[in-house]
Design a protein around this motif. Structure first.
Motif, mmCIF file in Angstrom:
data_model
loop_
_atom_site.group_PDB
_atom_site.id
_atom_site.type_symbol
_atom_site.label_atom_id
_atom_site.label_comp_id
_atom_site.label_asym_id
_atom_site.label_seq_id
_atom_site.Cartn_x
_atom_site.Cartn_y
_atom_site.Cartn_z
ATOM 1 N N SER A 107 -3.638 -2.943 6.345
ATOM 2 C CA SER A 107 -5.077 -2.776 6.357
ATOM 3 C C SER A 107 -5.747 -2.201 5.103
ATOM 4 O O SER A 107 -4.893 -1.902 4.160
ATOM 5 C CB SER A 107 -5.070 -1.505 7.513
ATOM 6 O OG SER A 107 -4.295 -0.312 6.896
ATOM 7 N N ARG A 108 -6.898 -1.835 5.392
ATOM 8 C CA ARG A 108 -7.769 -1.206 3.951
ATOM 9 C C ARG A 108 -8.496 -0.322 4.321
ATOM 10 O O ARG A 108 -8.815 -0.040 5.703
ATOM 11 C CB ARG A 108 -8.288 -2.072 3.353
ATOM 12 C CG ARG A 108 -9.717 -2.926 4.125
ATOM 13 C CD ARG A 108 -10.193 -4.064 3.626
ATOM 14 N NE ARG A 108 -11.164 -4.751 4.607
ATOM 15 C CZ ARG A 108 -12.218 -4.225 5.135
ATOM 16 N NH1 ARG A 108 -12.813 -2.900 4.787
ATOM 17 N NH2 ARG A 108 -12.786 -5.081 5.893
ATOM 18 N N VAL A 167 -1.925 -4.740 10.457
ATOM 19 C CA VAL A 167 -2.663 -5.722 10.904
ATOM 20 C C VAL A 167 -3.124 -6.064 12.294
ATOM 21 O O VAL A 167 -4.003 -6.694 12.574
ATOM 22 C CB VAL A 167 -2.300 -7.166 10.203
ATOM 23 C CG1 VAL A 167 -1.366 -7.736 10.616
ATOM 24 C CG2 VAL A 167 -3.630 -8.082 9.849
ATOM 25 N N ARG A 179 -9.531 2.898 9.031
ATOM 26 C CA ARG A 179 -8.688 1.534 8.347
ATOM 27 C C ARG A 179 -9.445 0.299 9.143
ATOM 28 O O ARG A 179 -9.853 0.445 10.346
ATOM 29 C CB ARG A 179 -7.525 1.765 8.617
ATOM 30 C CG ARG A 179 -6.682 3.028 7.962
ATOM 31 C CD ARG A 179 -6.826 3.154 6.688
ATOM 32 N NE ARG A 179 -6.052 2.059 6.063
ATOM 33 C CZ ARG A 179 -5.678 1.844 4.583
ATOM 34 N NH1 ARG A 179 -6.657 2.603 3.740
ATOM 35 N NH2 ARG A 179 -4.979 0.988 4.062
ATOM 36 N N GLU A 213 0.779 -1.197 -0.102
ATOM 37 C CA GLU A 213 -0.191 -0.046 0.205
ATOM 38 C C GLU A 213 0.839 1.272 0.030
ATOM 39 O O GLU A 213 0.401 2.138 -0.772
ATOM 40 C CB GLU A 213 -0.823 -0.045 1.302
ATOM 41 C CG GLU A 213 -2.074 1.047 1.067
ATOM 42 C CD GLU A 213 -3.163 0.248 0.211
ATOM 43 O OE1 GLU A 213 -4.175 0.909 0.008
ATOM 44 O OE2 GLU A 213 -3.400 -0.982 0.157
ATOM 45 N N SER A 246 -0.546 -8.364 6.372
ATOM 46 C CA SER A 246 -1.180 -8.056 5.307
ATOM 47 C C SER A 246 -1.832 -6.775 5.213
ATOM 48 O O SER A 246 -2.402 -6.459 4.421
ATOM 49 C CB SER A 246 -2.453 -9.262 5.276
ATOM 50 O OG SER A 246 -2.870 -9.393 6.588
ATOM 51 N N HIS A 289 -2.463 -15.700 -3.568
ATOM 52 C CA HIS A 289 -3.194 -15.396 -2.415
ATOM 53 C C HIS A 289 -3.027 -16.514 -1.145
ATOM 54 O O HIS A 289 -3.232 -17.760 -1.372
ATOM 55 C CB HIS A 289 -4.777 -15.291 -2.483
ATOM 56 C CG HIS A 289 -5.448 -14.976 -1.353
ATOM 57 N ND1 HIS A 289 -6.567 -14.222 -1.688
ATOM 58 C CD2 HIS A 289 -5.545 -15.038 -0.167
ATOM 59 C CE1 HIS A 289 -7.134 -14.019 -0.513
ATOM 60 N NE2 HIS A 289 -6.314 -14.256 0.541
ATOM 61 N N ARG A 328 -6.689 -6.098 6.746
ATOM 62 C CA ARG A 328 -6.754 -7.025 5.819
ATOM 63 C C ARG A 328 -6.679 -8.423 6.410
ATOM 64 O O ARG A 328 -5.512 -9.208 6.151
ATOM 65 C CB ARG A 328 -5.703 -6.755 4.749
ATOM 66 C CG ARG A 328 -6.143 -5.432 4.010
ATOM 67 C CD ARG A 328 -5.052 -5.366 2.737
ATOM 68 N NE ARG A 328 -5.448 -4.298 2.061
ATOM 69 C CZ ARG A 328 -6.310 -4.317 0.957
ATOM 70 N NH1 ARG A 328 -6.855 -5.155 0.648
ATOM 71 N NH2 ARG A 328 -6.380 -2.946 0.229
ATOM 72 N N SER A 329 -7.496 -8.905 7.296
ATOM 73 C CA SER A 329 -7.459 -10.294 7.917
ATOM 74 C C SER A 329 -8.618 -11.050 7.569
ATOM 75 O O SER A 329 -8.951 -12.245 8.183
ATOM 76 C CB SER A 329 -7.264 -10.006 9.398
ATOM 77 O OG SER A 329 -8.419 -9.298 9.972
ATOM 78 N N GLU A 330 -9.561 -10.701 6.648
ATOM 79 C CA GLU A 330 -10.719 -11.239 6.471
ATOM 80 C C GLU A 330 -10.628 -12.508 5.855
ATOM 81 O O GLU A 330 -11.517 -13.393 5.583
ATOM 82 C CB GLU A 330 -11.669 -10.475 5.906
ATOM 83 C CG GLU A 330 -11.576 -9.911 4.378
ATOM 84 C CD GLU A 330 -10.553 -8.784 4.505
ATOM 85 O OE1 GLU A 330 -10.250 -8.047 3.208
ATOM 86 O OE2 GLU A 330 -10.228 -8.287 5.402
ATOM 87 N N ASP A 331 -9.276 -12.670 4.885
ATOM 88 C CA ASP A 331 -9.284 -13.809 4.148
ATOM 89 C C ASP A 331 -7.859 -14.353 4.052
ATOM 90 O O ASP A 331 -7.514 -14.611 3.105
ATOM 91 C CB ASP A 331 -9.879 -13.410 2.641
ATOM 92 C CG ASP A 331 -9.962 -14.851 1.574
ATOM 93 O OD1 ASP A 331 -10.038 -15.903 2.330
ATOM 94 O OD2 ASP A 331 -9.940 -14.386 0.429
#
Length: 479
Positions: A150-151, A316, A274, A45, A148, A117, A277-280
């Motif tokens: 953040s978003r 994260v 923010r 990012e 991973s 991924h 990014r830990s959902e997947d």
């Protein structure tokens, strides 16, 4: 029959942003075989949608604002910025969104890269879906580090999927200034992007739910930024939020506000926080809840997973969402992983090699607005909330000869917080043009726990803005 592709390394790193790169660099330097898994661009990012492109947009804006105040330069800078040139420079600083250089650096450092991924599938195991549709199973002898990042966190507004709003990614990579830009959010992203796009030709309306900008900082910081944004032509509204927004058939954005008002714009940027990014990344495979921040101790070890093999480093874990702080954590985590691999005991005391103490004691940050804001450690409000007994010392930066050389109409303020019992600096905030370069001295003072009496002997050069350190000490002495 096909043979499953199974590869074993000492360390597996999920995410090749600055944090993952630095974890891998440290473990590789310690002699541990390391693979980094990345599904997007190596560099993450920061390199393509945050630090690098945003500062490339802002640097010309701030330089011009300074130069316009200098006799001999002011008349030459009446024309607007060359927006196309600024955007071209932004593209250059973002490597045109190509990661060839970063990939070459990984190779030169002896770090293996696996595109795809990556998801945790068990203890010390990661499955990687590769771009060609295959699967590679990785096994780690010692550690897996989730880096991973953040978003952007979007608000739960009806129809937001069809709205196609800007987040920080679109705001830093847009090909042209939108004629009218609404920004929802009073934090760092909101104020920086308001500063940049207003100067590059957009008509900006900045909406803040709070009663001031930069609400987590000293109030005077947000007040100075508000003043300059309004002088630049931006509209800044307080105590208002977006309750609905929709994209009209002609491509515009219709915004409904909490105060009953409405706006029409060409784009809307949500700078409203923010999310990890830990959902997947397969957290459920190790008993964790997907989408959560990954809680760690000061060694960056995930506390909810037994065995001291899983690490969460950088955004994260939610400890301190700055690239520089994530890289600091990466150096600590790399040292921890290497020590455990050797069977060495950890040294996790305060300011020890295996402890990320700075995450809670001395997080530095710069807001690249006009004026710049630089902070480290506590604010006065944080000190009061946490029961810390501190002296608050302020000084107007515009009184300094060095500041007046910088800008004849210099407006800015400095504040330091001094722990009454220990007589050391525990927080500092500087607001004014050029103050970013003051920040490291403050960070050294806080992390080094330099006695205030010793600071008298750190003589600042004249005429520089750094002379504020002497003036702060004199103000405290004479008060």
């Amino acid at each position: 029959m096909t043979t499953e592709d199974i590869r074993t390394y000492d360390v597996i790193v999920i995410g090749a942003g600055p944090v993952g790169e630095n974890v891998a660099d440290r473990t590789t330097a310690a002699g541990l075989s390391t693979v980094v898994v990345e599904r997007e661009l190596v560099g993450g990012e920061c390199s393509y949608w945050a630090c690098e492109p945003s500062k490339a947009l802002l640097r010309p804006v701030l330089l011009r604002a300074d130069a316009q105040q200098i006799p001999g330069l002011d008349a030459a800078l009446k024309a607007p910025l060359d927006t196309e040139a600024v955007l071209a420079h932004r593209d250059l600083m973002s490597s045109d969104w190509r990661d060839d250089g970063q990939v070459e650096w990984l190779r030169s450092a002896g770090i293996e890269l696996l595109r795809g991924h990556g998801r945790l599938v068990g203890e010390r195991e990661v499955a990687v879906e590769t771009p060609d549709g295959g699967t590679v199973r990785l096994r780690a002898r010692h550690a897996v580090a989730v880096c991973s990042g953040s978003r952007a966190a979007l608000p739960a507004l009806p129809g937001i999927e069809d709205l196609a709003p800007w987040t920080s990614r679109e705001a830093t990579s847009a090909r042209r200034p939108p004629p009218r830009l609404v920004i929802a959010g009073a934090g760092v992203v909101g104020v920086e992007m308001a500063t940049a796009w207003q100067a590059l030709g957009s008509s900006v309306t900045l909406l803040a739910r709070t009663d001031g900008l930069l609400p987590r900082m000293e109030p005077f910081a947000g007040e100075l930024v508000t003043e300059r944004l309004r002088e630049a032509g931006a509209e800044v509204r307080f105590g208002v939020s977006v309750t609905a927004a929709e994209r009209t058939p002609d491509g515009h954005v219709r915004v409904t506000l909490s105060d009953g008002g409405a706006l029409t714009a060409d784009e809307i940027l949500f700078a409203t926080g923010r999310a990890p990014r830990s959902e997947d990344v397969g957290l459920d495979a190790v008993g964790l809840l997907p989408g959560d921040w990954l809680a760690t101790d000061d060694s960056l070890t995930v506390t909810a997973v037994p065995g001291d093999w899983l690490y969460a480093v950088g955004d994260v874990n939610g400890r301190a969402l700055f690239t520089h702080q994530g890289k600091y954590q990466a150096r600590v985590a790399g040292a921890v992983i290497a020590a455990r691999a050797r069977g060495d005991a950890l040294d996790t005391g305060r300011w020890a090699p295996h402890s990320s103490t700075a995450d809670t004691e001395a997080v530095p940050g710069v807001v690249f607005t006009d004026p710049e804001i630089a902070t480290v450690g506590l604010t006065a409000a944080e000190a009061e909330r946490t029961g810390r007994d501190v002296e608050v010392v302020d000084y107007e930066l515009g009184y300094l000869a060095g500041a007046l050389q910088y800008r004849p109409d210099y407006r800015g303020r400095a504040r330091v917080l001094i722990d009454r019992d220990r007589q050391v600096v525990v927080g500092a905030t500087f607001a004014g043009p050029g103050v970013a370069e003051l920040l490291h001295s403050a960070t050294v003072a806080v992390t080094g726990e330099v006695p205030v009496d010793r600071l008298w002997h750190a003589v600042p050069a004249f005429p520089t803005i750094s002379e504020v350190w002497l003036r702060l000490l004199e103000t405290r002495r004479d008060s």
